[in-house]
Design a protein around this motif. Structure first.
Motif, PDB file in Angstrom:
ATOM      1  N   ASP A 276       0.906  -1.016   0.070  1.00  9.52           N
ATOM      2  CA  ASP A 276       0.054  -0.152   0.131  1.00  9.52           C
ATOM      3  C   ASP A 276       0.851   1.319   0.071  1.00  9.52           C
ATOM      4  O   ASP A 276       1.998   1.428   0.792  1.00  9.52           O
ATOM      5  N   PRO A 277       0.547   2.211  -0.791  1.00  8.57           N
ATOM      6  CA  PRO A 277       1.476   3.465  -0.866  1.00  8.57           C
ATOM      7  C   PRO A 277       1.872   4.053   0.609  1.00  8.57           C
ATOM      8  O   PRO A 277       2.872   4.485   0.743  1.00  8.57           O
ATOM      9  N   ARG A 278       0.867   3.984   1.383  1.00  4.73           N
ATOM     10  CA  ARG A 278       0.966   4.573   2.795  1.00  4.73           C
ATOM     11  C   ARG A 278       2.020   3.745   3.463  1.00  4.73           C
ATOM     12  O   ARG A 278       3.098   4.389   4.162  1.00  4.73           O
ATOM     13  N   LEU A 279       1.804   2.515   3.449  1.00  8.46           N
ATOM     14  CA  LEU A 279       2.832   1.457   3.946  1.00  8.46           C
ATOM     15  C   LEU A 279       4.356   1.739   3.241  1.00  8.46           C
ATOM     16  O   LEU A 279       5.438   1.811   4.080  1.00  8.46           O
ATOM     17  N   ALA A 280       4.159   1.828   2.113  1.00  7.54           N
ATOM     18  CA  ALA A 280       5.781   1.995   1.265  1.00  7.54           C
ATOM     19  C   ALA A 280       6.489   3.090   1.790  1.00  7.54           C
ATOM     20  O   ALA A 280       7.606   3.180   1.964  1.00  7.54           O
ATOM     21  N   GLU A 281       5.755   4.118   2.033  1.00 13.84           N
ATOM     22  CA  GLU A 281       6.258   5.464   2.573  1.00 13.84           C
ATOM     23  C   GLU A 281       6.884   5.120   4.013  1.00 13.84           C
ATOM     24  O   GLU A 281       8.050   5.584   4.065  1.00 13.84           O
ATOM     25  N   LEU A 282       6.081   4.574   4.963  1.00 15.26           N
ATOM     26  CA  LEU A 282       6.705   4.272   6.223  1.00 15.26           C
ATOM     27  C   LEU A 282       7.997   3.472   6.114  1.00 15.26           C
ATOM     28  O   LEU A 282       8.967   3.599   7.027  1.00 15.26           O
ATOM     29  N   LEU A 283       7.791   2.503   5.121  1.00 14.76           N
ATOM     30  CA  LEU A 283       9.041   1.463   5.102  1.00 14.76           C
ATOM     31  C   LEU A 283      10.067   1.684   4.135  1.00 14.76           C
ATOM     32  O   LEU A 283      10.971   0.754   3.634  1.00 14.76           O
ATOM     33  N   ARG A 284      10.212   2.991   3.670  1.00 12.52           N
ATOM     34  CA  ARG A 284      10.945   3.305   2.324  1.00 12.52           C
ATOM     35  C   ARG A 284      12.581   2.891   2.776  1.00 12.52           C
ATOM     36  O   ARG A 284      13.240   2.447   1.665  1.00 12.52           O
ATOM     37  N   GLU A 285      13.095   3.392   3.820  1.00 13.00           N
ATOM     38  CA  GLU A 285      14.360   3.159   4.175  1.00 13.00           C
ATOM     39  C   GLU A 285      14.711   1.621   4.919  1.00 13.00           C
ATOM     40  O   GLU A 285      15.567   1.101   4.674  1.00 13.00           O
TER      41      GLU A 285
ATOM     42  N   GLY B 162       5.107  -1.614   9.533  1.00  4.77           N
ATOM     43  CA  GLY B 162       4.576  -0.296   9.207  1.00  4.77           C
ATOM     44  C   GLY B 162       3.703   0.343  10.237  1.00  4.77           C
ATOM     45  O   GLY B 162       3.772   1.264  10.650  1.00  4.77           O
ATOM     46  N   MET B 163       2.829  -0.715  11.148  1.00  2.00           N
ATOM     47  CA  MET B 163       2.325  -0.132  12.156  1.00  2.00           C
ATOM     48  C   MET B 163       3.097   0.294  13.208  1.00  2.00           C
ATOM     49  O   MET B 163       2.705   1.217  13.868  1.00  2.00           O
ATOM     50  N   GLN B 164       4.231  -0.346  13.491  1.00  2.00           N
ATOM     51  CA  GLN B 164       5.066  -0.119  14.633  1.00  2.00           C
ATOM     52  C   GLN B 164       5.808   1.335  14.194  1.00  2.00           C
ATOM     53  O   GLN B 164       5.923   2.193  15.088  1.00  2.00           O
ATOM     54  N   ALA B 165       6.174   1.508  12.970  1.00  2.00           N
ATOM     55  CA  ALA B 165       6.833   2.735  12.351  1.00  2.00           C
ATOM     56  C   ALA B 165       5.647   4.142  12.656  1.00  2.00           C
ATOM     57  O   ALA B 165       6.173   4.950  13.097  1.00  2.00           O
ATOM     58  N   TRP B 166       4.433   3.841  12.157  1.00  2.00           N
ATOM     59  CA  TRP B 166       3.516   4.661  12.517  1.00  2.00           C
ATOM     60  C   TRP B 166       3.492   5.157  13.974  1.00  2.00           C
ATOM     61  O   TRP B 166       3.137   6.291  14.499  1.00  2.00           O
ATOM     62  N   LEU B 167       3.367   3.852  14.848  1.00  2.00           N
ATOM     63  CA  LEU B 167       3.086   4.273  16.316  1.00  2.00           C
ATOM     64  C   LEU B 167       4.386   5.167  16.722  1.00  2.00           C
ATOM     65  O   LEU B 167       3.956   6.037  17.671  1.00  2.00           O
TER      66      LEU B 167
ATOM     67  N   THR C 220      16.688  -3.417   4.298  1.00  2.00           N
ATOM     68  CA  THR C 220      17.107  -2.148   4.281  1.00  2.00           C
ATOM     69  C   THR C 220      16.908  -1.712   2.719  1.00  2.00           C
ATOM     70  O   THR C 220      16.999  -2.628   1.873  1.00  2.00           O
ATOM     71  N   ALA C 221      16.637  -0.464   2.441  1.00  2.00           N
ATOM     72  CA  ALA C 221      16.688   0.057   0.817  1.00  2.00           C
ATOM     73  C   ALA C 221      18.124  -0.276   0.395  1.00  2.00           C
ATOM     74  O   ALA C 221      18.316  -0.497  -0.738  1.00  2.00           O
ATOM     75  N   ALA C 222      19.236  -0.116   1.100  1.00  2.00           N
ATOM     76  CA  ALA C 222      20.620  -0.379   0.731  1.00  2.00           C
ATOM     77  C   ALA C 222      20.907  -1.674   0.474  1.00  2.00           C
ATOM     78  O   ALA C 222      21.734  -2.252  -0.528  1.00  2.00           O
ATOM     79  N   GLY C 223      20.399  -2.632   1.201  1.00  2.00           N
ATOM     80  CA  GLY C 223      20.807  -4.131   1.052  1.00  2.00           C
ATOM     81  C   GLY C 223      19.892  -5.022   0.937  1.00  2.00           C
ATOM     82  O   GLY C 223      20.246  -6.247   0.906  1.00  2.00           O
ATOM     83  N   GLY C 224      18.545  -4.683   0.808  1.00  4.08           N
ATOM     84  CA  GLY C 224      17.533  -5.447   0.384  1.00  4.08           C
ATOM     85  C   GLY C 224      17.170  -6.533   1.768  1.00  4.08           C
ATOM     86  O   GLY C 224      17.750  -6.118   3.038  1.00  4.08           O
ATOM     87  N   ARG C 225      16.746  -7.500   1.825  1.00  5.38           N
ATOM     88  CA  ARG C 225      16.098  -8.477   2.637  1.00  5.38           C
ATOM     89  C   ARG C 225      17.513  -9.062   3.522  1.00  5.38           C
ATOM     90  O   ARG C 225      18.464  -9.916   2.601  1.00  5.38           O
TER      91      ARG C 225
END
Length: 173
Positions: free
Chosen positions: A21-30, A87-92, A49-54
Motif C-alpha cells: 500500500d502506498p502509505r505503508l511503502a512510505e513508512l518502510l521506504r528506508e 508499518g504499524m510500529q513505524a507509524w506508532l 533495508t533500501a541499501a541491502g535488501g532482505r
C-alpha cells in the motif's frame, strides 16, 4: 540450519517482495524493522533495508519468535504480514509510542490451531499469514483501526480477548 528446524524456510521466502500500500511503502521506504516481545523473549530486527535488501538471518530470527510454541515449529512467515506489522510500529513510533509489539500468536500448526479456542478452521495462522498482537499504551480499537488502514487482509478485534488479529488474507474488517 538449526534455527529452521524441519521447515524449508529459504525455499518459501524467495521471489520478489509483495506490493505495498502506498502509505505503508512510505513508512518502510528506508528500512523494515520489528521490535517484538513474546513472553520473556524479545527481538529487535531490521529484516530489510533500501541499501541491502532482505537480510535472511534477520528474517529467520523473526520467524523463530513467531513460531508455534506448543509444537515448537518454525514456519516461513509471510513477508507482507511482517511489513504490515513493521508499518504499524513505524507509524506508532512517529506518533510517540515507542513500544514493542506484544506477540500473542504467530504461526500455528494444524494441531495447535484445532486446540486453540475460537480459532477458525481455515485460520491464516496455519499458513504463516496471521498474528495476534497488542501494544502497551495503545487501545485494541486504535490498533485494529491502524491495521485496517493498510488494507492487506483482515483485522479481527475481539472484545475482552486482549489482542488484535492481523492477517494478509482477503480484504475484510
Amino acid at each position: 540450519c538449526a534455527l529452521c528446524g524441519a521447515v524449508p524456510l529459504a525455499a518459501a521466502t524467495s521471489g520478489p517482495p509483495p506490493p505495498l500500500d502506498p502509505r505503508l511503502a512510505e513508512l518502510l521506504r528506508e528500512r523494515r524493522t520489528l521490535w517484538l516481545r513474546r513472553g520473556s523473549e524479545e527481538l529487535r530486527s531490521t529484516y530489510w533495508t533500501a541499501a541491502g535488501g532482505r537480510d535472511q538471518d534477520e528474517y529467520l530470527q523473526v520467524c523463530w519468535i513467531m513460531r508455534d510454541l506448543r509444537a515448537d515449529r518454525v514456519f516461513a512467515m509471510d513477508r507482507l504480514l511482517l511489513d504490515i506489522l513493521a508499518g504499524m510500529q513505524a507509524w506508532l513510533k512517529q506518533s510517540g509510542v515507542d513500544a514493542p509489539i506484544q506477540l500473542h500468536a504467530g504461526y500455528r500448526t494444524s494441531k495447535t490451531n484445532r486446540a486453540t479456542e475460537g480459532a477458525a478452521r481455515n485460520s491464516r495462522h496455519v499458513v504463516g499469514k496471521a498474528a495476534d498482537i497488542s501494544v502497551a499504551g495503545v487501545s485494541n480499537v486504535k490498533l485494529a483501526g491502524l491495521s485496517s488502514i493498510f488494507r492487506h487482509g483482515g483485522t479481527g478485534f475481539y472484545v475482552g480477548r486482549g489482542f488484535v488479529h492481523v492477517d494478509t488474507g482477503n480484504d475484510r474488517i
